[in-house]
Design an enzyme around this catalytic site. Structure first.
Site, mmCIF file in Angstrom:
data_model
loop_
_atom_site.group_PDB
_atom_site.id
_atom_site.type_symbol
_atom_site.label_atom_id
_atom_site.label_comp_id
_atom_site.label_asym_id
_atom_site.label_seq_id
_atom_site.Cartn_x
_atom_site.Cartn_y
_atom_site.Cartn_z
ATOM 1 N N LYS A 216 -3.256 -2.282 5.541
ATOM 2 C CA LYS A 216 -4.116 -3.320 4.965
ATOM 3 C C LYS A 216 -4.911 -4.190 5.857
ATOM 4 C CE LYS A 216 -4.310 -4.686 0.829
ATOM 5 N NZ LYS A 216 -4.515 -3.834 -0.506
ATOM 6 N N HIS B 34 4.058 1.602 2.307
ATOM 7 C CA HIS B 34 5.380 0.866 1.944
ATOM 8 C C HIS B 34 6.036 1.802 0.687
ATOM 9 C CE1 HIS B 34 2.498 -2.599 3.361
ATOM 10 N NE2 HIS B 34 3.363 -2.265 4.056
ATOM 11 N N LYS C 272 -2.940 4.859 11.688
ATOM 12 C CA LYS C 272 -1.973 4.126 10.774
ATOM 13 C C LYS C 272 -2.912 3.628 9.842
ATOM 14 C CE LYS C 272 1.968 1.525 10.396
ATOM 15 N NZ LYS C 272 1.943 -0.366 10.362
ATOM 16 N N CYS D 107 2.886 -7.875 14.409
ATOM 17 C CA CYS D 107 4.044 -7.192 14.518
ATOM 18 C C CYS D 107 5.224 -8.378 14.737
ATOM 19 C CB CYS D 107 4.202 -6.403 15.949
ATOM 20 S SG CYS D 107 3.111 -5.041 16.037
ATOM 21 N N CYS E 69 -3.130 -5.756 20.721
ATOM 22 C CA CYS E 69 -2.017 -4.992 20.241
ATOM 23 C C CYS E 69 -2.629 -3.677 19.876
ATOM 24 C CB CYS E 69 -1.410 -5.656 19.034
ATOM 25 S SG CYS E 69 -0.281 -4.787 18.244
ATOM 26 N N HIS F 263 -2.049 -3.130 16.072
ATOM 27 C CA HIS F 263 -3.053 -3.826 15.165
ATOM 28 C C HIS F 263 -4.597 -4.062 15.726
ATOM 29 C CE1 HIS F 263 0.861 -5.116 13.620
ATOM 30 N NE2 HIS F 263 0.315 -4.953 12.231
ATOM 31 N N HIS G 149 0.915 -1.093 -0.091
ATOM 32 C CA HIS G 149 -0.319 0.029 0.008
ATOM 33 C C HIS G 149 0.917 1.303 0.049
ATOM 34 C CE1 HIS G 149 0.814 0.461 4.224
ATOM 35 N NE2 HIS G 149 0.140 -0.640 4.524
ATOM 36 N N CYS H 70 2.236 -10.746 19.328
ATOM 37 C CA CYS H 70 1.403 -10.230 18.547
ATOM 38 C C CYS H 70 1.851 -10.785 16.856
ATOM 39 C CB CYS H 70 1.209 -8.597 18.201
ATOM 40 S SG CYS H 70 0.336 -7.936 16.922
HETATM 41 N N1 MSP Z 1 9.086 -6.889 7.786
HETATM 42 C C1 MSP Z 1 9.071 -5.926 8.643
HETATM 43 C C2 MSP Z 1 10.508 -4.939 8.541
HETATM 44 C C3 MSP Z 1 11.569 -5.811 8.758
HETATM 45 S S1 MSP Z 1 13.029 -4.594 8.437
HETATM 46 C C4 MSP Z 1 14.210 -5.409 8.946
HETATM 47 C C5 MSP Z 1 7.930 -4.939 8.619
HETATM 48 N N2 MSP Z 1 7.515 -4.965 7.635
HETATM 49 S S2 MSP Z 1 6.012 -4.425 6.908
HETATM 50 O O1 MSP Z 1 5.606 -4.659 5.769
HETATM 51 O O2 MSP Z 1 5.010 -4.402 8.031
HETATM 52 O O3 MSP Z 1 6.533 -2.838 6.538
HETATM 53 C C6 MSP Z 1 6.717 -1.854 7.695
HETATM 54 C C7 MSP Z 1 7.226 -0.650 6.947
HETATM 55 O O4 MSP Z 1 6.218 -0.205 5.992
HETATM 56 C C8 MSP Z 1 7.153 0.565 8.000
HETATM 57 O O5 MSP Z 1 8.204 0.438 8.977
HETATM 58 C C9 MSP Z 1 6.856 1.657 7.200
HETATM 59 O O6 MSP Z 1 8.220 1.979 6.845
HETATM 60 C C10 MSP Z 1 6.078 1.225 6.164
HETATM 61 N N3 MSP Z 1 4.670 1.577 6.463
HETATM 62 C C11 MSP Z 1 3.818 0.618 6.730
HETATM 63 N N4 MSP Z 1 2.266 1.206 6.991
HETATM 64 C C12 MSP Z 1 2.750 2.472 7.197
HETATM 65 C C13 MSP Z 1 1.986 3.891 6.994
HETATM 66 N N5 MSP Z 1 0.562 3.617 7.448
HETATM 67 N N6 MSP Z 1 2.491 4.853 6.982
HETATM 68 C C14 MSP Z 1 3.796 4.961 6.730
HETATM 69 N N7 MSP Z 1 4.637 3.942 6.600
HETATM 70 C C15 MSP Z 1 4.037 2.902 6.594
HETATM 71 O O7 MSP Z 1 7.531 -4.231 9.524
#
Ligand code: MSP
Length: 525
Positions: A308, A24, A305, A133, A155, A158, A21, A130
């Site tokens: 998905k 990311h 936040k 997370c 959590c 989440h 989304h 969780c």
């Molecule tokens: N897989 C772990 C990260 C491991 S790094 C060694 C993870 N993945 S995740 O798919 O959940 O992605 C997390 C990252 O996506 C967040 O830290 C951020 O960079 C980005 N984001 C996910 N949702 C977001 C928002 N709503 N807003 C901004 N960034 C977001 O955690």
């Protein structure tokens, strides 16, 4: 001009349990813009992104879709996560997947190494976990659920129930690193940024650290613990190591030396993993800690936040299909202060697209080129005598280029864009004040007309170079339209503010609007 600096920047590796989304996408374009800036400055740059493919979340997502985990991640990574990079025009140098042998082997090696060094022991564990997370949650992050989860501990991120896990696990002696970490933060105030993130991490570590469970035995979708194959390595330990395994840790010392240490861009949700656990793991192995961990804010939807799992996720191509990748990049990087939370809205996106990109920048480019075609047969004129108004533009271009570079150094991407955008606004004002169309009416004012149009063309030249990391597609088109040599991406960005680089006589070509009017934009809003 090549510099002697090395710049290694990473994004988090994303969970491909679901589709990407715009959250990311936001992290990825921020890291890409910083990488492009440094690359264009001649720094020895490397940008890494990738996917975090092990863990319980992935296993469950695959099971819910009736396929095995490898099949599930292969499908999502190939069909959605790698294509996202093209959608957003990201020029990453490498893409790591934690299921690749190059990663798995070196993770085992690293974990075996810290085991040999005495930082791992076996123990019993019981705590609330969780899966969203992939983390045992501290009490401060557990809240009481509402709605369907009324009265159940959930959590805080989440809003989903936690699971009580009791296992024989291997533990990493994280508690032994409290003093060393506090010294790291004190000695390197920039290690965690921005300031709010740094304060949060320092006070967290001051409260004391618990040892970290780093293995699981109740499922097997992960990398096996080298000395006990009935356990797999905790997904976060596995994932964090991507930053070193991707650059040759343990196999290619020269490459590792060349790249490491990294600047890590992460969302604030995963700050502690990066600013506490990760440096401690590296210290245990005797490896240098990262250069910096920068936590940006969240994209919010309805004040929460965007995610998905809460069904508030917007797919990046919903935006790029209408506005294009440049507008996606420009919007998120300029409208939100990097480090703060920000809300996305279609109204704001459309309004800024129209006023800043289409009317502000795009229109400046098209009308300048049109005037050079009309008044100078398509050749950039030779300036004559500079007057105060022209010199003011020259000074602004020089100072904007300097401040933008200083802001990028501090990862203040929004401020860098703001400094550069002052050139767009000033040039538009300069055209209005100097009225080239009026100067064109008499032969006597032709020398003045030449200076005015050279000034605007030269300002556009600087803009193309400075904005190229943010809006690579539009600036490449503009560069070609200005008849400038080579590609815009080859132009040394730290020299962009030096006046007089446009060659009089260069042949300009008119182009369709860089940011065309979007008829449906109002309807979308
Ligand atoms: N897989 C772990 C990260 C491991 S790094 C060694 C993870 N993945 S995740 O798919 O959940 O992605 C997390 C990252 O996506 C967040 O830290 C951020 O960079 C980005 N984001 C996910 N949702 C977001 C928002 N709503 N807003 C901004 N960034 C977001 O955690």
């Amino acid at each position: 001009m090549p510099s002697d600096r090395s710049f290694y920047i990473t994004t988090p590796i994303y969970y491909p349990s679901d589709l990407p989304h715009i959250g990311h996408g936001y992290t990825t374009v921020a890291a890409d813009t910083l990488a492009r800036w440094h690359r264009q400055a001649g720094d020895d740059t490397w940008m890494l992104t990738g996917t975090d493919e092990h863990g319980q979340k992935m296993l469950r997502a695959a099971a819910a879709n009736g396929v095995g985990p490898q099949e599930w991640v292969d499908k999502l990574v190939n069909e959605s996560w790698i294509p996202l990079l093209k959608t957003l025009d990201v020029a990453n140098d490498d893409y790591i997947r934690t299921t690749q042998p190059r990663h798995e082997e070196r993770v085992r090696q690293f974990v075996a190494d810290i085991h040999d060094r005495g930082f791992i022991y076996q123990g019993e564990y019981e705590a609330l976990y969780c899966v969203g997370c992939e983390e045992f949650k501290p009490e401060s992050e557990i809240v009481m659920g509402t709605g369907e989860f009324e009265g159940v501990p959930v959590c805080a991120i989440h809003s989903k129930p936690l699971e009580l896990l009791k296992e024989q696990n291997y533990f990493f002696k994280l508690s032994e690193f409290q003093k060393k970490l506090l010294k790291l933060y004190a000695d390197n105030p920039d290690f965690v940024q921005p300031e709010s993130a740094r304060n949060e991490v320092v006070s967290f570590v001051k409260r004391g650290l618990k040892d970290l469970s780093i293995s699981r035995s109740s499922f097997d979708w992960g990398i096996k613990v080298p000395w006990d194959e009935s356990h797999i390595i905790y997904v976060w330990v596995d994932a964090l190591l991507n930053y070193v395994t991707a650059i040759g840790y343990g196999v290619d010392e020269a490459e590792f030396e060349r790249r490491w240490p990294a600047t890590h861009i992460v969302g604030k949700d995963i700050l502690r993993f990066h600013a506490v656990i990760w440096p401690a793991m590296l210290m245990a192995a005797g490896v240098e800690v990262p250069h910096q961990v920068f936590a940006h804010g969240w994209l919010l939807v309805g004040g929460e936040k965007m995610s998905k799992s809460k069904l508030t996720g917007i797919a990046p191509n919903e935006i790029t299909d209408t506005f294009g990748s440049d507008a996606f990049r420009y919007y998120f990087l300029s409208a939100i202060d990097f480090g703060q939370d920000g809300s996305f809205s279609w109204e704001d996106m459309s309004a800024r697209y129209q006023s800043e990109l289409a009317n502000g920048f795009g229109n400046l480019a098209s009308r300048t080129i049109a005037m050079i075609e009309k008044y100078f047969a398509g050749k950039v004129p030779e300036p004559t005598e500079y007057q105060d108004a022209d010199l003011a533009i020259q000074r602004l271009v020089a100072s904007a280029a300097r401040s933008a570079d200083a802001s990028i150094e501090k990862l203040e991407i929004h401020d860098a864009i703001k400094s550069i955008w002052a050139i767009v606004d000033e040039l538009n004002g300069y055209i209005t004040e100097n009225e080239p169309w009026a100067l064109a009416k008499s032969e006597d004012s032709r020398p003045r007309l030449a200076t005015v149009l050279y000034t605007v063309a030269e300002g556009l030249r600087a803009l193309a170079v400075l904005l190229s990391p943010v809006i690579p597609k539009a600036t490449a088109k503009l560069w070609a339209a200005l008849g400038a040599p080579g590609t815009v991406q080859e132009q040394p960005i730290r020299e962009a503010g030096n006046w007089g680089q446009s060659k009089p006589g260069s042949v300009v070509t008119s182009i369709p609007p860089l940011f065309p009017r979007i008829e449906s934009a109002e309807g979308e809003a």
